[in-house]
Design a protein around this motif. Sequence first.
Motif, PDB file in Angstrom:
ATOM      1  N   GLY A   1       0.823  -1.212   0.000  1.00 45.30           N
ATOM      2  CA  GLY A   1       0.000   0.000   0.000  1.00 45.30           C
ATOM      3  C   GLY A   1       0.852   1.255   0.000  1.00 45.30           C
ATOM      4  N   VAL A   2       1.892   1.260   0.826  1.00 49.87           N
ATOM      5  CA  VAL A   2       2.779   2.437   0.884  1.00 49.87           C
ATOM      6  C   VAL A   2       3.496   2.611  -0.452  1.00 49.87           C
ATOM      7  CG1 VAL A   2       4.840   3.386   1.982  1.00 49.87           C
ATOM      8  CG2 VAL A   2       3.078   2.324   3.390  1.00 49.87           C
ATOM      9  N   LEU A   3       4.005   1.509  -1.006  1.00 46.71           N
ATOM     10  CA  LEU A   3       4.715   1.593  -2.294  1.00 46.71           C
ATOM     11  C   LEU A   3       3.787   2.080  -3.401  1.00 46.71           C
ATOM     12  CD1 LEU A   3       6.840  -1.702  -2.155  1.00 46.71           C
ATOM     13  CD2 LEU A   3       7.605   0.644  -1.723  1.00 46.71           C
ATOM     14  N   LEU A   4       2.562   1.574  -3.400  1.00 42.65           N
ATOM     15  CA  LEU A   4       1.592   2.035  -4.397  1.00 42.65           C
ATOM     16  C   LEU A   4       1.309   3.521  -4.220  1.00 42.65           C
ATOM     17  CD1 LEU A   4      -1.026  -0.895  -4.352  1.00 42.65           C
ATOM     18  CD2 LEU A   4       0.437  -0.252  -6.270  1.00 42.65           C
ATOM     19  N   GLY A   5       1.234   3.949  -2.952  1.00 37.23           N
ATOM     20  CA  GLY A   5       0.988   5.358  -2.666  1.00 37.23           C
ATOM     21  C   GLY A   5       2.099   6.221  -3.220  1.00 37.23           C
ATOM     22  N   ILE A   6       3.349   5.802  -2.983  1.00 39.71           N
ATOM     23  CA  ILE A   6       4.503   6.577  -3.482  1.00 39.71           C
ATOM     24  C   ILE A   6       4.442   6.672  -5.004  1.00 39.71           C
ATOM     25  CG2 ILE A   6       7.025   6.546  -3.698  1.00 39.71           C
ATOM     26  CD1 ILE A   6       7.041   5.180  -0.885  1.00 39.71           C
ATOM     27  N   GLU A   7       4.139   5.550  -5.636  1.00 40.96           N
ATOM     28  CA  GLU A   7       4.065   5.535  -7.104  1.00 40.96           C
ATOM     29  C   GLU A   7       2.936   6.449  -7.593  1.00 40.96           C
ATOM     30  OE1 GLU A   7       5.676   2.963  -9.377  1.00 40.96           O
ATOM     31  OE2 GLU A   7       4.841   4.098 -11.036  1.00 40.96           O
ATOM     32  N   SER A   8       1.808   6.419  -6.871  1.00 35.57           N
ATOM     33  CA  SER A   8       0.652   7.186  -7.357  1.00 35.57           C
ATOM     34  C   SER A   8       0.844   8.695  -7.226  1.00 35.57           C
ATOM     35  CB  SER A   8      -0.614   6.773  -6.595  1.00 35.57           C
ATOM     36  OG  SER A   8      -0.549   7.245  -5.263  1.00 35.57           O
ATOM     37  N   THR A   9       1.749   9.115  -6.335  1.00 39.40           N
ATOM     38  CA  THR A   9       1.923  10.565  -6.170  1.00 39.40           C
ATOM     39  C   THR A   9       2.581  11.194  -7.391  1.00 39.40           C
ATOM     40  OG1 THR A   9       3.998  10.106  -5.017  1.00 39.40           O
ATOM     41  CG2 THR A   9       2.060  10.531  -3.653  1.00 39.40           C
TER      42      THR A   9
END
Lengths: 192, 560
Positions: free
Chosen positions: B55-63
């Motif tokens: 979830g955190v990695l996806l969040g970083i990518e989505s920013t």
Amino acid sequence: MTATTTGLPSAEATRPRTVLVATMFGSSAAFITFAGVLLVYVRARATAIEWFDASSVELGPAGFIFATLILSIFTVQWAVQAINADDRMNAFVALGLTGLFGAAVFNQLWFIINDTGFTLNGSTAEFLFFVVNGTFIAFLIAAVAFLALTFLRALVGQYGPRKADGVAAAAFFWNTVVAMWAIAWYVVYVTK
Amino acid sequence: MTMTDSPPATDTAPAVSSPAVAGLYDALTTTDHRRIGRLWLRTGLVGLLGAVVIGVLLGIESTDAASTDVFGGDNAYFQMWALYRIGLALLVAAPLFIGLAMVVVPMQVGSTNIAFPRAALGAAWGFMIGAGIMVVSVLAAGGWGATDRATGDERDAVALTLVGMGLVIISILLASMCIATTVISLRVKGMTLMHAPLFAWSMLVTAAVWLLTLPVLLANLVIAYVDLHNGPGTFGGGLNGSVDIYHQIAWLVEQPQVYAFAIPALGVLGSVVPVAAGVRAARHAVSLGLIGLFGLLAIGAWSQPFFQNDGAIPHDEQFLFIAFGLAAVLPVLGAMGGAGDTMAKGKDAIVGLPAAHLMGALGGGLLLLAGVAAGAVRVIEPLELGGSADAVEGIGTLAVSGVGNLVLFGAITAAVGGFWFWASKIGGHELSPMMGRLAIADLLLGGVLLGGAQVVSGFFDTVNDPRFVPTAEAADALAWISTAGAVLVALGALGVVAAIAGAVRRGPAGGDDPWGGQTLEWSTVDGVFTEPPALVTSEAPLLDRTELEPEVDSTEGEES
């Protein structure tokens, strides 16, 4: 003088029919899996421009399967009745006959599949025909295996008049598989 | 002298006791429902840790999806995004509640063990193997299709993902059968379903909904699998492993089906609140009905592309879908209202900081309420949050994911509240109250930010598919907020695991009934009934006994 606690009375032990109840849940799940596949078939047929030719799937053999399965309903209930009456020999014969009917259905279905000449990677219609019949075969094999296990457990004396729910459970699952074919027969073979 | 009537012995076999035999052999052979439940819980916690990291990695990518490449390509990004969404439901929420149920439900209904303990154990191992296959195959570029059409080895990995997912579903179904059969068949005499504790009832409803809907997913997987290998290329899998497979099965993690993973949250709420308030639950029968209604509205297998006729109105614009979406608010609102009513009756018992389990139950309920409310907004067709995003017809906006995340994090928070509540029954431990409050606060705040920001992002037409980079400026800011939520959720999950690890290291502590419980599980000693449960005449048998005890005491006083 002795005082007696007037608390709540303790509960009596119950004799739950756990195998039968669990089989009902399992049978529902199996039926819904089959219905899920069948609904995709129906939906695809409803929207398809082309479907396989009605003459390529003969009604006769499928009807024989249905007739065989109807007979098997009586034999499987005969097994339940016999085990409840402690008539073990009749129960074994009935379970064996039902299993034999299962093998016969498998044989007839194999014939149908070969007779159609369909291929899995042919058209969407042919593919779904395979998937519907294949899923039914999987559940048929499961039902025969359940009957075989019940037969063996009855053979070693695990079932009798006071504990017949295992046989009733096997019969319930068998009847569910018969119901699956009843619907598949109408949807796939009668209405085509 | 005082004599107490000793109850007659029963002929139900007790669970195999738990001696100090540990290790793999025990884990492979145990028939103790508490040990089996702990296997499920450990699996769920491992799943939670994995999910929050992704979830955190996806969040970083989505920013900054245009220039950041955390996963090494669009394909891997999509696969991890799909794994996160599906994993949060199947690999986190489901095993956490199944684990809690395996431990608690038999005791709640007065049974000495779960029905078919070997099947329950087999299901636990099947689940672990299936989950392992799912995750490894996704890491091997499998998943639910590839954005660039999978070929060669990738097709095999896609097939492996489908097999792993199938095994996970079969295991969940098997566990559901065991739990449902326990509630139906192994209830102690006198306990009608109307007297069933709310958690046991909610698990019965959940098991029934799973048994009615997950087989349809199994059928989807069978079709996609066969199509992928030998099919004509009509059903997702056949399109050389395209992402159509994911979009076919996404109904699992979208409303209304996603609600099926949160039904037990209402059971946890109904079990925790009366005990925390120290009063009998208000309107037990109504609570049973509300949970049943929520279960009914969580049946969502019908809302999937396979059952959608070409040219017909999209399923999320049809009356039934809209009605389900709007109606789902009512049972959750009713359950929260019931909890509030009960707390108002026992407000004197709640002083100072709320206990961690109360925080978890209420917080989880509130998050779930936010989720179903967002779900109700999502079905309002003119808002176009569903299948009519500007960029891609049929996929929908990020609000669809937001609803799922709010609901699932509500469920997970409630499950964590359940850990703290039933810790003495799960492993005989006492979990740190302060750690619990912090972890649950993190989960709650994180869940609100993560899911809430995604719901709001839907209003800016952010597409619910990572292949489409959002164009609105506000979407970037919302992605940052969502990422902050993912970080908080990760901290909360770490806190939960740390608190459990700490409690296990300290060893068993606390009593068998630290909260003054009302249902039968609290009368067990080390998880075992030392005497057959008393005849049950209401939903709170221990409270009945407490209310009778003054009479007994007065009798004893007169005698002495």
